[in-house]
Every structure is written in C-alpha cells, then in structure tokens.
Scaffold this motif. Structure first.
Motif, PDB file in Angstrom:
ATOM      1  N   ARG A   9       0.832  -1.203   0.000  1.00 40.29           N
ATOM      2  CA  ARG A   9       0.000   0.000   0.000  1.00 40.29           C
ATOM      3  C   ARG A   9       0.869   1.258   0.000  1.00 40.29           C
ATOM      4  O   ARG A   9       0.517   2.271  -0.599  1.00 40.29           O
TER       5      ARG A   9
ATOM      6  N   SER B 247       0.373   3.964  -2.834  1.00 37.10           N
ATOM      7  CA  SER B 247      -0.036   5.300  -2.405  1.00 37.10           C
ATOM      8  C   SER B 247       1.015   6.339  -2.795  1.00 37.10           C
ATOM      9  O   SER B 247       0.685   7.425  -3.261  1.00 37.10           O
TER      10      SER B 247
ATOM     11  N   GLU C  19       0.652   7.654  -6.291  1.00 40.52           N
ATOM     12  CA  GLU C  19      -0.599   8.351  -6.610  1.00 40.52           C
ATOM     13  C   GLU C  19      -1.756   7.429  -6.983  1.00 40.52           C
ATOM     14  O   GLU C  19      -2.703   7.871  -7.621  1.00 40.52           O
ATOM     15  N   PHE C  20      -1.649   6.157  -6.597  1.00 41.50           N
ATOM     16  CA  PHE C  20      -2.816   5.296  -6.718  1.00 41.50           C
ATOM     17  C   PHE C  20      -3.724   5.580  -5.517  1.00 41.50           C
ATOM     18  O   PHE C  20      -3.237   5.766  -4.400  1.00 41.50           O
ATOM     19  N   LEU C  21      -5.024   5.612  -5.765  1.00 39.89           N
ATOM     20  CA  LEU C  21      -5.989   5.796  -4.685  1.00 39.89           C
ATOM     21  C   LEU C  21      -6.581   4.449  -4.301  1.00 39.89           C
ATOM     22  O   LEU C  21      -7.003   3.680  -5.158  1.00 39.89           O
ATOM     23  N   GLU C  22      -6.612   4.186  -3.001  1.00 40.15           N
ATOM     24  CA  GLU C  22      -7.267   2.973  -2.519  1.00 40.15           C
ATOM     25  C   GLU C  22      -8.765   3.244  -2.448  1.00 40.15           C
ATOM     26  O   GLU C  22      -9.203   4.129  -1.706  1.00 40.15           O
ATOM     27  N   ILE C  23      -9.533   2.529  -3.228  1.00 39.41           N
ATOM     28  CA  ILE C  23     -10.986   2.725  -3.254  1.00 39.41           C
ATOM     29  C   ILE C  23     -11.652   1.368  -3.067  1.00 39.41           C
ATOM     30  O   ILE C  23     -11.330   0.408  -3.762  1.00 39.41           O
ATOM     31  N   GLU C  24     -12.569   1.313  -2.090  1.00 33.98           N
ATOM     32  CA  GLU C  24     -13.228   0.050  -1.776  1.00 33.98           C
ATOM     33  C   GLU C  24     -14.402  -0.182  -2.723  1.00 33.98           C
ATOM     34  O   GLU C  24     -15.230   0.699  -2.914  1.00 33.98           O
TER      35      GLU C  24
ATOM     36  N   ARG D 178      -5.795   6.481 -11.118  1.00 34.78           N
ATOM     37  CA  ARG D 178      -5.045   5.327 -10.623  1.00 34.78           C
ATOM     38  C   ARG D 178      -5.762   4.772  -9.406  1.00 34.78           C
ATOM     39  O   ARG D 178      -5.940   5.489  -8.416  1.00 34.78           O
TER      40      ARG D 178
ATOM     41  N   PHE E 108      -6.170   1.366  -6.623  1.00 35.24           N
ATOM     42  CA  PHE E 108      -5.718   0.048  -6.160  1.00 35.24           C
ATOM     43  C   PHE E 108      -6.536  -0.368  -4.951  1.00 35.24           C
ATOM     44  O   PHE E 108      -7.195   0.439  -4.295  1.00 35.24           O
TER      45      PHE E 108
ATOM     46  N   ARG F 294      -8.119  14.065 -12.595  1.00 32.64           N
ATOM     47  CA  ARG F 294      -8.216  13.991 -11.135  1.00 32.64           C
ATOM     48  C   ARG F 294      -7.385  15.069 -10.446  1.00 32.64           C
ATOM     49  O   ARG F 294      -7.664  15.478  -9.326  1.00 32.64           O
TER      50      ARG F 294
ATOM     51  N   HIS G 199      -9.155   7.698   1.154  1.00 37.46           N
ATOM     52  CA  HIS G 199      -7.872   7.042   0.837  1.00 37.46           C
ATOM     53  C   HIS G 199      -6.792   7.443   1.849  1.00 37.46           C
ATOM     54  O   HIS G 199      -6.066   6.599   2.373  1.00 37.46           O
TER      55      HIS G 199
END
Lengths: 583, 583
Positions: A151, A155, A158-163, A210, A212, B42, B144
């Motif tokens: 993670r 992160s 610049e990847f966003l963690e989105i559920e 982006r 993840f 974005r 995030h």
C-alpha cells in the motif's frame, strides 16, 4: 497493562531492573532446587528462574503450571550464568518475585513447536493453537509487512485505494459465483465478486486515474491444494497509459516488495512472448530458476528418415521434434528414463514415447535410437542442445501442442528430481502477447483467454471476426518461479470495439446488453484509455515465505471441501430464516 | 504514456516547455477567433488555447468537441494574459499544436459540476459520472488518506494486520446475517460476517498480541439513511491490557488521524459514564459541540406543590423534573414553544407537556406555570440552570427513561434549530461503564447490551445471575459529534465466566455449545486477558468530510432498498445454478 516489557525485549543492559512479563509457558523445567520457565509471547521467549531454597512457596506454585498456561511474572532482570546465544534474550533471565496465574490451559492436542506432530485436519480444527507455532506466525508477520509495503508503494505512486462492493451482480467470468439471496427482493440474488474488474474500469471512467485495492475475491470452484474459495488480490488500474507503462510500474512494485520485506535484490525482470514461453518452456508460466529449455530438431532431421515417429511428425502440418538436455543425465538409470517415458505417455500429455541420447563420461555416444541415426548425427544433436560430456538428451515428437505440454511438464518433473527448485532463488518475468481467443475443443468455439474486456492489439483489430485464431491481445502475466502471480491487460475503452468483441465471443446484442449493459453505457460517456492488473496476494506470500500451500499464509483457511473446521462452517440455518429468504 | 504532465501540474516555471496532457473537456468556449478548452483530470484543470487565425484546422476540430469528450493535447506552455488566481494552473495555458480525440461522450444526463442538477437515483445509476464531481472525488481522496494513515498508526504500534474470512458460520450478533448457500454441502449455508469479533478473539488466543484490520462487514437490516448492507470497520484487538490502555491507544489514533488528514488538533478526549451521559444529555452518544445540558429540579420542588404534573412525578419511584436552558430563548415565539411541546409529546417520547420559564430582556420573569410558582422560585430555577437574562427554560417531568429520551431528543432538535451543529468543530469523548444487560420490554428478558463476550466488571461478577440490572461491563463507546463512531470492550477470557454469561442470557448449555463451542474450547487452552474495539470507518469519514450520509463517502453505495442501481443488483440467477445450489 499486564506487563512492562514483552518477552522478546530484555537485554543485558536491563540487568537490575524490576520488570513484569506476561505470556504462555513454552517449557517448565523443575530441576529439583531450581525451576526454569520459558515464557513465550509473539515477540520472543524469556527465561524465568525460581529457587526452591530462597522462594519455596512461589517455586512450588510455579511447578504446578503446565504447558500453555498464561501467567504474569514480576522479578529482577539478572545476568545468566550459562547464556543462550540463539535467543536474543538469552543473556538474561528473570529472578521471579511474584507470579499470577492469568489462565489455565488444557493439554494441547498437538505439540506447539516448529515441527508439530499434529495432522492438518487437527491443526485446522484447533487453529488458535496452530497459530501459536513459530513458522505460521512468521508467515503471517511477513504477510502483514507485505500488505503495508504494497500500500505504501501504491499510495506513494498516486494510486488511490478505493473500496468496491461485495454484494454485486452475478456475471460470468470463467468460474462459478457464490451467491447471496436477497431478503428484500424475492427470487433475486447478489453475487460475491470474483474480482472487482468492472468496478475498477468504472472508476477509470469516473476519472480516478489510478486505483488500487487489496481485496477478497470469491470463486466457487472445486478446490485444489493451492486454491481457496476466498482469496486475496492486489487489484489495480491506471488511465492514460499503455502496456509498457504498467509493466514498468509493477516491476518497481515487485522489486520494492522483495527489497523491503526480504532484503532481496531481484534479477532484471525479463519479457517473453506467450509463443516463446510455450515453445521454449512448454508453459505460459515458465519456471526460470533452472534452464532445461526445450530445443527443436526439425531442421536437423532428414525428412526421409527411417525412424517412423520422426518421419510421421515431419509430415504433420505442425509437427515438432524436440527435447530437453539433462545436465549429468548420462548416468541416469534405464528405470528412471522409463519413468519419464511413461510420464509423457500419460493420456493428458499423449506423446508416444521418448528417445534418449547419452554423451557418456567415456566419450562414447549411446542412444535408444542408435539403429536409425549415426553417431555423427547424434553428435550434431548434442551440439545443437549445447550439451556437455555426461549429459543426456530426452527427445520426443508429435503435434506442437502435445510436445509443448509434455516437455513442459517433463521439464518441471526433472527439475523436481534434480532439486533445481531453490526456494531462496527468485526468477521473475513477464509473459506478454497472449492470444485473444482460445479454441475450446469440447464446445468447438473460441472463448476469451483473459476476459472479454481485454483489448486486442491494434494491428489485429480487423481479424476480430474473420481470423480469431490469430488475434493477439495487450495481455500480460507476471510469473515468478513457475507461478502466475499476476495477470492483466489493456482494456477496451471504446464501446464499439467492446460490442464487436462480445459479438466475436458469440454473444447476441441482447445478451451483451443484459450482462454488460452498464459497462457499454459507461464506455459511451468518455472512457479514457486504461489498463491494469490483478496480483494473487496469497500466492506472492507463499513464494516469499518459501511454503507450498496458500493455507500456510492465511490465518483461517478452509479445507479441500471448502469447510472451516474450527467454526464447522458451512452449517444449517433455521426455518424462519430460510422462509424469510424465500428458499 | 498518453501525457507528459497531469492537468494540475503546470506552473509559470514551465512556460516554454512542450507538453502533452490528456483528460476530459469540462468547458469548451468558442469565442469566434479563439477557442478555450478547460481540460480536467483527477489532479486539476488546465486551459487549452486554440487560435482560428494561426491554426484554423485544429481550432475547427476543437470546436466539434463536446463536454466530457476525452482528448489528448500537445502544445507549448504559455503565460496567460488574464490569470485565474483560483486555479493552481491559472497562470498558464497550453498553446495547442496537436489534438487527438481519444473518446467521444454522449451528453451526460446531469451536469458534472460541484452542485449538480441530478437526483440521487439518477446519480446512482450513472455513478461513474457522479464520481467525476469534485465533492465526491474529494471525499474519496480523503478516505484514501484516512485508510493509509490508520494503517500506518496501527502498524507503527505493533498491531498486525491479519485478514479474517468472509465465508463463516451464522451466529446471532443482534442483526440478521446475509447467508451464502454451499454447493458442496447440501442444505448448508455460510454467513457473511457482521464483524470479525470471534476471529479477533481467536487471534488473541493464538498469541498475536495486537491485531487490526480495515474490513467489510455485512448486516441484512432494513435500511436507513446512514446504514448500508455492507460497511467498513476498523477492527482491532489487544492482549494483556486493561480498558484504560485501549482508550489511550485509540485516543492516540484519533488525534493522529485528525492531525494527518485534516490538520486539526482535537480537544482533549473526555470520559463520561453511561449513566452520566444519559442523565446530562439524554443519550449514550452525546453531541458535545454545544451545551444545552439537562438539569434536574427535583430538589428544588416542594413535594406538596399544587402543580399536578410535578407532584405526580415526585411520587414515582424514579420520577424526574428536568429541563434545558435555551440561551437567548426568551425571544422564542409561542408557536415555536408549542412545536417543542408537541415534539416531546410524540408517543415514542411520551412526556405529557413542557412548561417554560423566560428571563426576559426587561428583567421580568414569565412562565407558563406562573400560577403555581412564585417569581422567587422561578428565579431559583433559572439560577440553578445557570441562565442569563434573555434565556428560557423548557421543563418537563415524568419517569426517568422518558425524561432522558425526550429531553435528549429535544436537545438535538434545539441545536439544529439554533444552528449549533458546526461541521468544522469536533467534540470527541468516551462513554464508559455501560450496563451489561438491557431489559427487553417486549420479550420481558434481559438481553446483552454490547455482545455476549463482553466482560462484566470485576466488582459485579457475583450479581451476574442474581441482579442483572446492576451489572456493569468493561464496555466503552467512542463518540464524536453525537455519532457513535467506535465501540468496544474488555472480553471474557475465562471459559467458566463465559459459560456463566451465556447462562445469564438464558442460553442452555447445549445452545451455548452449538453456537459458541469453539470459542469456549479456545478459552480453555490458555486465552490471555484481551479486549478491543471496532470503529465505523464510513461514519468517521462522513464526520471528517462534513457530509451527512455514508453514501457520500462510498464509491458504490446501495439505495434504501439495498439495490445497486448501476449494476441493477440483486438479480435473478439461472435455473441450473439454483439447482446446483439445491435451492
């Protein structure tokens, strides 16, 4: 707090301090006048010392404690007379002045040590006891580190963690869905996701650029040793990129993870086309920890040869004569060679046999086909394979697909026998340029090889309906040590092309709309070019932990019948609940 | 890569560089000779400039592009003549020399701007378009950041992230389970977890010491605005700790999160007992952003009073006379006061009425009960409430439970009306010492208030079977701004006490074994003292984002009928699948 320090913390510099520890009794040794207890927690083991002479009551109490009892001990840190160099706390012990029994323990049904005497079913039933064992604990700690490092890398890039949701719609992605009956909507069902594939594409359409997620996925398959009904995936997607960009990002990720978690510098990550992988290693996930490459003899064999198997093969439209060179194989027994021959003759491989060519230590060249080929010819084969004195070639012939399957499997079997699968060696690569479609012999149709959202290569776009067998895709797999750890593709971002691919797969307009209508609609509202990848997180863990089964890197795995033996799940539900669900 | 920079990146220092951007068209303004396009991704918005005179073909092409078209533009970064100070890229524009249309877009069914004209159902159906809107995007980016910061804190404090399974056994935890039919085991079902409660306790028994996970949980409830069938929880558990230790860790976490994500220094986190919270705020989750405390008058009222409502109340075993002081309330109209009176008289609140006492600006004191109480008495009440000139008391009477419920609700209503719920203010607290059991009026039994694994307080242990109403638990809730964001407890680690609590809840030995046998067994193999907490992650996000609904902090929420409108889920499954599942 029940303790001032944990059981892995105290050193010689703490001598003289009064401390309180809490943990489990690993060993309790009553040596007459002296009692030593090894007190264990997640962080380590510390020795407690009690003396019958100076502290008879406490020592008598301690002698009652059995294995796995939970206790709290207060005392003074003292330098040991005989130090244990194998234990970080081995320089000291605690001279106990106070003991509290926090909880008793029944006698465990198997020993809680590195190597246990418990069978797998028993250990799954008492998983909380198995989880106390160091090897399993080390695996779960590595997994924790891998989760955090993954993670962090994503992160930082610049990847966003989105559920994404778990209660979704059943869509065919190759495997069977688990479904969840809806109480509010009679006769309707949610499905648990086999992957968040469509959601991540939707997120790209939504402009998230982006994405993840490390996420649970579900497949109701008949289980094998390395499958579980629920498994964990690192899922990611990027916009405004081409295949090469993704490969580079993932290479960075994997290199970072191996460095951070295992302090291993990975070798350069090579790229290999699907066709090359199949030809040279007989597999789309070649194990490159060892060589044993497949070599082809077609051009060295006279088409008029009297050796019938080769002659017949050369007459096939796609016949191949090929083999593997086994270093130091000349010493191999007839029995071993026969076993390999039987192996490739098994029906699902389907070769008719193997011939061998030995370059013996006494410089002679012998072969099971010596009647048909002069020594000079055999020598030219050995040279073609790059063989050395002491080596042996195993050679078969037949249709390309059988040769690849048989020699690919044989290669892995030989590697097992020669102990070439070194668990401390890591051989990563990309396999690229997968065919878009796969011929289904049973149903006599072309099926998608990756999934129906994969983009065909630009140059193959016009063959989509006319020449499906020659359409290749922007699809790529990440392979380590013969395991397909990741797979991904550039996706179709144009609604017309997506509709055409559905058509190529034999879907009617109606079916396509019913199943993927919202995707086609989403693509029509300004979808950006995008692509991504999914990484099998459990599998990556097994490789990093050096274990064979993904059960050994999961806290609560299920058995081969998809049962949780600790919970005894699945189970029955009561009639009222069934009725409420309309079942 | 389709771009050299993103749309939020270029500054005056980039002037002169040739760059390539890709994104969506937010606006396309054709001013005759000049065309300006606002290109969005974005990361921001950058202005593209095209000139009909110098570049007629390109400009004509650009004029064809509609809103939400996806394009790639190459050009030279140029200083703008009229700068836009509200946009970080507002000092420059791109003098476009090359344009590529990457994808067209249909006309969106609602405007993609801060404030949209789309209704909620429409926006949920086209969620990918709604997700492009800045407010939603900001929420998901904050989420995030919150995810990353949470795991960083937990990991830095030696908590291990351990994944627990989703296909588990149905157990009663207060709400209805979602179930998953098993294909391999006829008539059997998995359940989706309402929380990983039992697994985290098992992990403590397994010696993992500190566990955390940010995990999806599932409850098949009838939905309200702030509920979703699936939601996200920060789940954690610690061993060898007492209640105070957990509270301190969590305070550290929450302070860290507000500082990291919002740059807010939280005020000190106070502790309040359940009984105090109920008495003073009429709620176990008091909103402390404003005062409006409940004050009690029992001791100031003569038991021989002629005012019947008070007299009757004083004769009740648990009667309370209590009210709220409304600052500057003396100016309130009769109509407003009547509305409040009607509010507390609604059947589920059940008060019989309210009296008011005004301390008017002209120094007079007036009251609806002036006939019964002299001015001196009324004055003493005002003093008791700490009122000032211009304030008004609203006072009711009745049984304790009705007073708490009615005045607690009234307090929140008044705060709404007076605009006291400031979204930029954060008032966190712990509510502690919850009762162990809760009297169920309908079923006439004691039920657990938290869950049946919560430890009673040491001093109440002997009342477990004899005096359930007076047993308190080591249970605690974390509350911010009137929202219960977290809840937890010290767990029972002793199998005998756990069995006794099951008995107190009216479970037979057999039921207890059937439902929780594995837990009782686990507790008998050396369970350490432990406790933990679960944090409603969605709720925490809404508070940090300053929004009301958890739908606004989830990428793909369901509607009030538990439907995903984009996917149109749940849906039917085919007959073959039903048959395979034995349904």
């Amino acid at each position: 707090m029940f303790r001032t320090h944990n059981c892995g913390q105290l050193r010689i510099s703490n001598v003289g301090e009064t401390v309180t520890l809490a943990g489990w009794i690993q060993y309790n040794r009553n040596l007459g006048g002296l009692t030593f207890i090894d007190l264990r927690d997640r962080f380590g083991i510390t020795q407690l010392a009690l003396n019958m002479e100076t502290n008879p009551e406490l020592t008598a109490q301690a002698n009652q404690f059995g294995r796995e009892y939970v206790i709290q001990a207060t005392g003074v840190v003292t330098e040991r007379s005989s130090k244990n160099k194998n234990n970080p706390t081995g320089d000291i012990e605690i001279n106990v002045t106070e003991l509290v029994l926090l909880n008793k323990s029944e006698i465990p049904p198997f020993t809680i040590e590195e190597n246990t005497d418990g069978g797998e079913e028993l250990r799954m039933k008492y998983r909380y006891l198995d989880l106390r064992r160091k090897p399993l604990q080390n695996n779960l700690i590595l997994r924790h580190q891998l989760l955090q490092a993954t993670r962090r890398y994503m992160s930082d890039n610049e990847f966003l963690e989105i559920e994404t949701p778990f209660l979704i719609k059943s869509t065919p992605e190759g495997a069977r869905d688990y479904v969840v009956p809806s109480r509010l909507h009679e006769n309707q069902f949610y499905a648990l996701p086999q992957s968040p594939q469509l959601f991540k594409q939707i997120l790209m359409v939504g402009g998230y650029d982006r994405y993840f997620q490390i996420v649970k996925c579900f497949r109701d398959e008949d289980l094998r040793a390395d499958r579980q009904p629920e498994f964990t995936q690192l899922d990611l997607e990027m916009s405004f990129i081409e295949q090469e960009d993704i490969l580079v990002y993932i290479e960075g990720l994997v290199q970072y993870l191996f460095k951070e978690v295992k302090d291993v510098n990975l070798p350069p990550i090579i790229r290999m086309s699907y066709n090359d992988a199949m030809a040279n290693y007989g597999s789309d996930k070649p194990d490159l920890r060892f060589d044993l490459k497949i070599n082809y003899l077609n051009n060295l064999i006279d088409s008029a040869t009297e050796f019938a198997p080769f002659k017949e093969t050369l007459e096939l439209p796609n016949g191949k004569i090929a083999g593997i060179n086994i270093p130091n194989g000349a010493a191999m027994s007839r029995k071993q060679i026969d076993a390999y021959t039987d192996f490739v003759k098994e029906p699902h491989r389907g070769l008719k046999g193997l011939i061998w060519v030995k370059w013996n230590e006494d410089e002679t060249i012998t072969s099971s086909a010596a009647k048909f080929f002069e020594e000079g010819i055999l020598k030219s084969w050995l040279n073609h394979f790059g063989a050395s004195k002491g080596d042996m070639l195993l050679i078969g012939s037949g249709p390309k697909s059988k040769i690849e399957k048989s020699l690919g499997d044989l290669r892995l079997k030989i590697a097992d026998d020669l102990n070439l699968k070194d668990k401390n060696k890591f051989a990563p690569l990309w396999v690229t340029d997968f065919p878009m479609f796969e011929w289904d012999e049973d149903k006599q149709i072309f099926n998608f090889m990756h999934h129906p959202f994969t983009s065909p290569r630009k140059e193959d776009m016009d063959k989509l309906l006319s020449d499906k067998g020659n359409v290749y895709a922007y699809a790529y797999d990440f392979v380590i040590n013969g395991s397909e750890v990741g797979g991904g593709s550039i996706r179709i971002h144009n609604a017309d092309i997506q509709a055409k691919v559905f058509e190529a797969l034999g879907m009617t307009d109606e079916e396509a709309k019913d199943k993927f209508g919202f995707l086609l609609e989403a693509l029509s509202f300004g979808a950006p070019p995008h692509g991504g990848l999914a990484f099998g997180f459990d599998r990556l863990c097994t490789i990093m932990c050096g274990v064979d089964s993904i059960r050994d890197v999961m806290a609560f795995p299920k058995n081969n019948a998809a049962r949780d033996l600790m919970l005894d799940a699945p189970g029955t539900i009561d009639a009222a609940q069934r009725k409420e669900l309309g079942l």
